[in-house]
Design a protein around this motif. Structure first.
Motif, PDB file in Angstrom:
ATOM      1  N   SER A  67       4.141 -19.961 149.850  1.00 37.91           N
ATOM      2  CA  SER A  67       2.859 -20.712 150.008  1.00 37.91           C
ATOM      3  C   SER A  67       1.860 -19.637 150.725  1.00 37.91           C
ATOM      4  O   SER A  67       0.689 -20.090 150.312  1.00 37.91           O
ATOM      5  CB  SER A  67       3.237 -21.672 151.372  1.00 37.91           C
ATOM      6  OG  SER A  67       3.610 -21.019 152.416  1.00 37.91           O
ATOM      7  N   ILE A  68       2.315 -18.401 151.056  1.00 38.89           N
ATOM      8  CA  ILE A  68       1.378 -17.559 151.579  1.00 38.89           C
ATOM      9  C   ILE A  68       0.763 -16.749 150.192  1.00 38.89           C
ATOM     10  O   ILE A  68      -0.411 -16.403 150.299  1.00 38.89           O
ATOM     11  CB  ILE A  68       1.900 -16.491 152.592  1.00 38.89           C
ATOM     12  CG1 ILE A  68       2.457 -17.309 153.973  1.00 38.89           C
ATOM     13  CG2 ILE A  68       0.913 -15.449 152.959  1.00 38.89           C
ATOM     14  CD1 ILE A  68       3.242 -16.387 154.786  1.00 38.89           C
ATOM     15  N   VAL A  69       1.599 -16.491 149.485  1.00 38.18           N
ATOM     16  CA  VAL A  69       1.102 -16.091 147.995  1.00 38.18           C
ATOM     17  C   VAL A  69       0.103 -16.836 147.330  1.00 38.18           C
ATOM     18  O   VAL A  69      -1.062 -16.540 146.917  1.00 38.18           O
ATOM     19  CB  VAL A  69       2.234 -15.537 147.053  1.00 38.18           C
ATOM     20  CG1 VAL A  69       1.722 -15.237 145.581  1.00 38.18           C
ATOM     21  CG2 VAL A  69       3.174 -14.730 147.654  1.00 38.18           C
ATOM     22  N   ARG A  70       0.344 -18.424 147.546  1.00 41.05           N
ATOM     23  CA  ARG A  70      -0.676 -19.197 146.960  1.00 41.05           C
ATOM     24  C   ARG A  70      -1.840 -18.929 147.418  1.00 41.05           C
ATOM     25  O   ARG A  70      -2.939 -19.226 146.932  1.00 41.05           O
ATOM     26  CB  ARG A  70      -0.097 -20.770 147.105  1.00 41.05           C
ATOM     27  CG  ARG A  70      -0.718 -21.861 146.384  1.00 41.05           C
ATOM     28  CD  ARG A  70      -0.288 -23.009 146.799  1.00 41.05           C
ATOM     29  NE  ARG A  70      -0.932 -24.265 146.222  1.00 41.05           N
ATOM     30  CZ  ARG A  70      -0.997 -24.739 145.105  1.00 41.05           C
ATOM     31  NH1 ARG A  70      -0.084 -24.292 144.148  1.00 41.05           N
ATOM     32  NH2 ARG A  70      -1.761 -25.748 144.598  1.00 41.05           N
ATOM     33  N   GLU A  71      -1.816 -18.872 149.053  1.00 45.14           N
ATOM     34  CA  GLU A  71      -2.879 -18.899 149.778  1.00 45.14           C
ATOM     35  C   GLU A  71      -3.818 -17.594 149.339  1.00 45.14           C
ATOM     36  O   GLU A  71      -5.154 -17.559 149.220  1.00 45.14           O
ATOM     37  CB  GLU A  71      -2.790 -18.981 151.069  1.00 45.14           C
ATOM     38  CG  GLU A  71      -4.019 -18.802 152.119  1.00 45.14           C
ATOM     39  CD  GLU A  71      -3.912 -18.798 153.616  1.00 45.14           C
ATOM     40  OE1 GLU A  71      -5.011 -18.239 154.327  1.00 45.14           O
ATOM     41  OE2 GLU A  71      -2.653 -18.726 153.880  1.00 45.14           O
ATOM     42  N   PHE A 123      -5.542 -18.180 146.156  1.00 47.58           N
ATOM     43  CA  PHE A 123      -6.881 -19.039 146.566  1.00 47.58           C
ATOM     44  C   PHE A 123      -8.141 -18.222 147.115  1.00 47.58           C
ATOM     45  O   PHE A 123      -9.323 -18.513 146.644  1.00 47.58           O
ATOM     46  CB  PHE A 123      -6.445 -20.261 147.603  1.00 47.58           C
ATOM     47  CG  PHE A 123      -7.548 -20.861 148.134  1.00 47.58           C
ATOM     48  CD1 PHE A 123      -7.932 -22.008 147.456  1.00 47.58           C
ATOM     49  CD2 PHE A 123      -7.944 -20.615 149.392  1.00 47.58           C
ATOM     50  CE1 PHE A 123      -8.988 -22.788 147.828  1.00 47.58           C
ATOM     51  CE2 PHE A 123      -9.032 -21.448 149.768  1.00 47.58           C
ATOM     52  CZ  PHE A 123      -9.538 -22.369 149.263  1.00 47.58           C
ATOM     53  N   ARG A 124      -7.718 -17.122 147.995  1.00 51.09           N
ATOM     54  CA  ARG A 124      -8.613 -16.428 148.599  1.00 51.09           C
ATOM     55  C   ARG A 124      -9.319 -15.543 147.499  1.00 51.09           C
ATOM     56  O   ARG A 124     -10.703 -15.490 147.615  1.00 51.09           O
ATOM     57  CB  ARG A 124      -8.216 -15.676 149.548  1.00 51.09           C
ATOM     58  CG  ARG A 124      -7.845 -16.350 150.953  1.00 51.09           C
ATOM     59  CD  ARG A 124      -8.710 -17.132 151.518  1.00 51.09           C
ATOM     60  NE  ARG A 124      -8.159 -18.068 152.707  1.00 51.09           N
ATOM     61  CZ  ARG A 124      -9.118 -18.883 153.480  1.00 51.09           C
ATOM     62  NH1 ARG A 124     -10.475 -18.733 152.913  1.00 51.09           N
ATOM     63  NH2 ARG A 124      -8.685 -19.403 154.580  1.00 51.09           N
ATOM     64  N   VAL A 125      -8.456 -14.957 146.454  1.00 54.36           N
ATOM     65  CA  VAL A 125      -8.997 -14.194 145.374  1.00 54.36           C
ATOM     66  C   VAL A 125     -10.111 -14.865 144.635  1.00 54.36           C
ATOM     67  O   VAL A 125     -10.764 -14.503 144.296  1.00 54.36           O
ATOM     68  CB  VAL A 125      -7.810 -13.354 144.822  1.00 54.36           C
ATOM     69  CG1 VAL A 125      -8.489 -12.596 143.538  1.00 54.36           C
ATOM     70  CG2 VAL A 125      -7.145 -12.387 145.779  1.00 54.36           C
ATOM     71  N   LEU A 126      -9.501 -16.162 144.356  1.00 54.39           N
ATOM     72  CA  LEU A 126     -10.037 -16.921 143.327  1.00 54.39           C
ATOM     73  C   LEU A 126     -11.530 -17.147 143.957  1.00 54.39           C
ATOM     74  O   LEU A 126     -12.642 -17.402 143.061  1.00 54.39           O
ATOM     75  CB  LEU A 126      -9.331 -18.385 142.727  1.00 54.39           C
ATOM     76  CG  LEU A 126      -8.186 -18.012 141.878  1.00 54.39           C
ATOM     77  CD1 LEU A 126      -7.431 -19.459 141.914  1.00 54.39           C
ATOM     78  CD2 LEU A 126      -8.794 -17.518 140.699  1.00 54.39           C
ATOM     79  N   LEU A 127     -11.704 -17.662 145.116  1.00 54.63           N
ATOM     80  CA  LEU A 127     -12.901 -17.861 145.772  1.00 54.63           C
ATOM     81  C   LEU A 127     -13.871 -16.845 145.767  1.00 54.63           C
ATOM     82  O   LEU A 127     -15.192 -16.859 146.563  1.00 54.63           O
ATOM     83  CB  LEU A 127     -12.602 -18.602 146.944  1.00 54.63           C
ATOM     84  CG  LEU A 127     -12.275 -20.023 146.880  1.00 54.63           C
ATOM     85  CD1 LEU A 127     -12.112 -20.860 148.449  1.00 54.63           C
ATOM     86  CD2 LEU A 127     -13.227 -20.946 145.922  1.00 54.63           C
TER      87      LEU A 127
END
Length: 306
Positions: A152-156, A159-163
């Motif tokens: 779930s941290i990798v998923r976050e 998310f941060r990189v995509l934004l």
């Protein structure tokens, strides 16, 4: 983060983390500019400095900057490190399925497009991504947390990189619309079939572009021509086969699609600066100096290099 990564990566070279797709790298000495091949990934250097070179551009990634590659790219890299101040980094391989799921969730959110889509870029590491990286390293230090929390941290992190500033490159690479997505699709074909004959005209047709437009868009993404890109991929894989599988230069050349061994030897030396035999001997000596590793680890170490 540096002290934690010293613990997680006690040996020089690559260390596979407790989560597939996440690896650590430790380098205790400077490494001169060397050809490397990176898979689509996020690379965060927690201590030390690395510089990538591609088509006259310099990409810095250190404690203040991180690197994202939205497509597989060959380029050259150098490392600043010493035994007292090693280079310590973490590489997170991009899971395109997970990225696609996040893109669906982000649809309509109006994330800013601050730059044109490119295959490689380095940007400042902001506070949010620093904190996510620290939490990932902390989770990977514990077998239970690595299993339960790390995914779930990798998923976050995705998310941060995509934004962030680099998110547009990833979004474009996942999209079949626009030239960037078309070139990314061609790159996937090249990597899947590099040992087979690859005709630029056929690749351009697959991308739905004229040959001239294909050349222009291909270079805008990879910073090199289609022919040079295919050649570099074949040479990297041949080098891997010679070292990991102990293939002869002739056998490796044939396996990656070369019909002429002499041409392979000439292009190999021009690309890596050493003949195939010299390169195999140097890498064998290097591995002899490293602590013993599992056979799978050594293969992974040579597959995609920092």
């Amino acid at each position: 983060m540096g002290d934690l990564l010293r613990y997680l990566a006690p040996l020089e070279g690559y260390t596979q983390s407790r989560l597939e797709g996440v690896r650590f790298l430790r380098c205790n000495q400077p490494v001169a500019r060397t050809p490397v091949l990176y898979e689509p990934s996020i690379v965060i250097v927690c201590h030390g400095t690395k510089r990538g070179y591609l088509d006259g551009q310099v990409y810095l990634y250190d404690a203040q900057h991180y690197l994202v590659l939205s497509v597989p790219l060959p380029f050259s890299s150098e490392t600043d490190a010493t035994a007292e101040k090693p280079m310590l980094a973490v590489s997170i391989r991009l899971d395109m399925t997970l990225l696609a799921e996040l893109l669906i969730a982000l649809a309509g959110e109006g994330a800013p497009h601050l730059m044109p889509p490119v295959g490689i870029v380095s940007t400042p590491l902001d506070h949010h991504l620093q904190q996510v990286t620290l939490r990932l390293l902390e989770a990977l230090a514990s077998p239970l947390e690595a299993k339960v929390l790390a995914p779930s941290i990798v998923r976050e992190m995705y998310f941060r990189v995509l934004l962030g500033e680099q998110g547009v490159a990833l979004r474009s690479a996942l999209s079949l619309q626009g030239y960037f997505g078309r070139i990314a699709r061609v790159l996937r074909r090249i990597h899947a079939h590099y040992s087979q004959p690859l005709n630029v005209g056929d690749l351009a047709h697959d991308a739905g572009l004229s040959v001239a437009a294909f050349h222009n868009h291909f270079k805008s993404v990879t910073r090199t021509s289609p022919i040079q890109y295919i050649k570099s991929i074949r040479l990297h894989h041949a080098r891997l086969m010679m070292i990991r599988d102990r293939q002869t230069a002739a056998a490796a050349a044939a396996r990656v699609g070369y019909e002429s061994q002499s041409q392979f030897s000439r292009e190999f030396k021009r690309f890596f600066g050493r003949s195939p035999a010299e390169e195999a001997r140097c890498m064998a000596e290097l591995f002899a100096l490293l602590p013993a590793r599992h056979e799978a680890d050594s293969g992974q170490m040579m597959r995609v290099q920092f």
